[in-house]
Design an enzyme around this catalytic site. Sequence first.
Site, PDB file in Angstrom:
ATOM      1  N   ASP A 526      28.545  49.087  40.767  1.00  0.00           N
ATOM      2  CA  ASP A 526      29.486  48.068  40.314  1.00  0.00           C
ATOM      3  C   ASP A 526      29.943  47.225  41.513  1.00  0.00           C
ATOM      4  O   ASP A 526      29.711  47.588  42.669  1.00  0.00           O
ATOM      5  CB  ASP A 526      30.679  48.785  39.669  1.00  0.00           C
ATOM      6  N   GLU A 529      28.640  42.109  43.821  1.00  0.00           N
ATOM      7  CA  GLU A 529      28.344  40.656  43.969  1.00  0.00           C
ATOM      8  C   GLU A 529      28.376  40.237  45.427  1.00  0.00           C
ATOM      9  O   GLU A 529      27.654  39.296  45.762  1.00  0.00           O
ATOM     10  CB  GLU A 529      29.344  39.855  43.143  1.00  0.00           C
ATOM     11  N   ASP A 601      31.909  42.716  31.884  1.00  0.00           N
ATOM     12  CA  ASP A 601      33.263  42.639  31.317  1.00  0.00           C
ATOM     13  C   ASP A 601      33.470  41.588  30.231  1.00  0.00           C
ATOM     14  O   ASP A 601      34.383  40.755  30.306  1.00  0.00           O
ATOM     15  CB  ASP A 601      34.266  42.409  32.453  1.00  0.00           C
TER      16      ASP A 601
END
Length: 898
Positions: A526, A529, A601
């Site tokens: 997770d 980025e 999300d």
Amino acid sequence: MGRLRRLVESVVSIGIGNVVAVLRYTRERKRLERRYPPPTPFPWLWPRPEVGATVVGAADGATAIARATGASGGVAAGPGGFRFAETWADPGQVAEVVATPRGARVRFAVAEADAGQPGADADEPGAETGEPAAGATRDCGPATLDLSFLAPDLIEVTWRAPLAGLPLPERDWPEVDVEFIPAPPGEGWILRTAALEVHLAPDARLSFFEPGGRLLREEWPPLFAGENVCHRVRLAGCERFHGLGERASPVDLRGGTYRMWNRDPGGAYGPGADPVYLSIPIYLSRTMAEAGHEGSKASEAGQRGVDAAGESRNPSPGYLVFYANSHPASFDLGKADPSVAEHRFAGGGLRYYFIPGPAAQVLERYADLTGKPPLPPLWAFGYHQCRWSYYPEARVRKLAADFAHHDIPVDAIHLDIHYMDGYRVFTVDKTRFPDLAGLAKDLAAQGIRLVTICDPGVKRDPGYFLYREGLEEEAFCTLPDGEVVIAPVWPGPCAFPDFSHPAVREWWGGQYGRLLGAGVAGFWQDMNEPATFVAAGEPTLPLAARHALGDHRAVHNLYGLFMNQAAYEGLRRLDPERRPFIVSRSGWAGLQRYAWTWTADVRSDWACLRQTIATIIGLGLSGIPFSGSDVGGFNGEATPELYIRWLQASAFMPFFRSHTMIGTPDQAPWSYGEPYTTIARDFIRLRYSLLPYIYTLAWEAAEKGWPMVRPLFWSEADAPTRESPDDDTFLLGDSLLVAPVTEEGATSREVPVPAGLWYDFWTDRPLRGPARVRLDAPLGRIPVLVRAGAVLPREEPASSTGARGTERLSLHLYPPEVGASGAGHLYTDRGDGYGPCRLDRFVVTRRQGEVELRWVESERGFPWPYRRTEVTLHGVRDARGSRAVEPSSVWVGAVEDL
Ligand code: MIG
């Protein structure tokens, strides 16, 4: 959602202590952006006031762009409505073209400061304003252009060297026969292979043609401004675009602007958000048959689909283009000007790959270029259960027991960030999970695997081994002054490993051993980025942060890809007998070599359910075959109906996992009581029964790079006529068409039936396409069609893939039309590891009064795993019903039409 509520929510979720760190970092990041400005500014990337405000004036080069792209009025307004400070220049006239073994090298004259306007020819829209592109300087230096065929249907075009060390697999390409045809003076040059013709005009425009003469794509010469690059393409009226990685957009991307900048949208997003976590500078173009396009201007439509003689009006089969550029970029696909695609890159040179052909073909070639996905373990295709977060241990045990109690199959439980000790990656909270290994072992006995989340941020804590090791190894990203970059995430202030360095990848990859050793089977990556917490501005590292491969501007979009490379290679070393399972939020071209992804999300609402289907189709068309979305949606509370509809759609997606945000009610198959639990169970069991088919598709993805979830146009590639893809309908492989219900309260839905004969999966009713039919879709059912000629292998659903029944395999035969035949594959192996496998092929032929099944064995390293194999005929009246057959048998059954 109200601003205040959002603020309160984020303060609660990140912890009050972190708020100070966030405010501090927000200010610090701003300071760093000012202190270390990028070599060439690129304000056009973020069309937001705080960024745009710093841009001064409009330069003449921008006028040139506006003119060349036909932007109205010739003002210096870009796609975002901003003015450009840059002065853009094109390479000028071709001076010399020299043939090379794979193509040609082109040199340009070092042009005069005021020579010509970029790409503006007489019939150019906007050219009549006649303004000179004053001030256009050739600051791009004496440009060269390299045209190099790697294969007959794959050309590498290099205008300016790309980032050195871009993570593309090394490969020796076989020699290619390239014909070099110098045209008469003043008319340009042609390179031709068996599959593609490339024309270079004296003013450096490039055009791509099918060898038959149909135009596929026409480009203006690129424009350069400092490090920035602008590349423009003329669009046909009936052209459609797909891909660009993960997009909260329709399957058809035409008419939008999309940014290449992996970004955490901040805990919630929905249709239209751009960019999100995973961008890939690749797209497919398809040109529709004109019949369906009365609306398009004849002149535009005529640009494409017209052969050299101007006679044929066939649509082109399309093409794929991949820009080997990881820098921040913006792709305007006909938004500012409907007839122009404009790609701007903030540095990173200009190299791209062009592949002609329909989707299946170009994606296979693209996989040659960026890597094929390895075959995942079978269990990854089982059902996964997750929430933010299941803890402590007792709750996880209870969860497993609930699955048994409700008799619902499950293969994996995911542990979100609370299993860690203070969010320190690769640690375990000893209070919540005093014996993770014991838990993993007990779950394994029930056929359930543990998957744990891993975040890249390493807590700045001198007492934390990983932080200390990282400092010693000099593994963290630094600023130009040598200081380690610190930014807040869940653990508070964190350092960020520089995964672009091989030694850092090796160090990090080894860390997974800590969790593997405790019996963890898979990893959920997770925040890569990378995401950081900020109060304003970009939620990531400062652009000046340094990596082995370049500054953060160059490496940001590669960060997730490199983190997954570290994990994948680490897992292969640590546990060579098992196939890694990694699901990653971020990535770039080639992510498929290492990991799956999910749409993260999204809000728990109907629009997002619908959106994720298009997003997953788009990911597949970007070379990422394995993805899915959070069943029930992430942010917010799913109604029982929404949860069920989401689960029904996801039962046919590669990654099938329920998940929800912290603070929301559970989203598990039994959370809503009856009749929902029964429906959820039925669909999860249906999924498990289809695993032989799904696993075979995974094998096909590994072989060819094809997506499992495909747009309806996949099989129409020869004559694309579909105006616009159906965003809420998809093919799972070749045999199944799935039409999820994405409308609240609906009890039926309209289903597009592609050309040919299909069967209703639930009723066996034959349906003939092309047509749109309304089919029943009560809460317990979504429309599913089976293509005539399919051989659908199904097995008995078990409580997990580990407990799968090898008792019986059913080959479900859906007869083709009389006189026609169909075929199917079945791939089998042990489900994990790298041992022997087996591929069986079936051919079904229908003649008057009979259906013949021929079982053609192909490879036999692995013994036929089923004790009993039977055939079930659908859609015809068969006196003898289901019956057993043996591998390699030929079976002919007499049938009567229904
Ligand atoms: O800042 O780990 O997309 O699936 O539950 C949010 C907590 C961090 C974002 C992921 C989501 C996960 C959540 N994570």
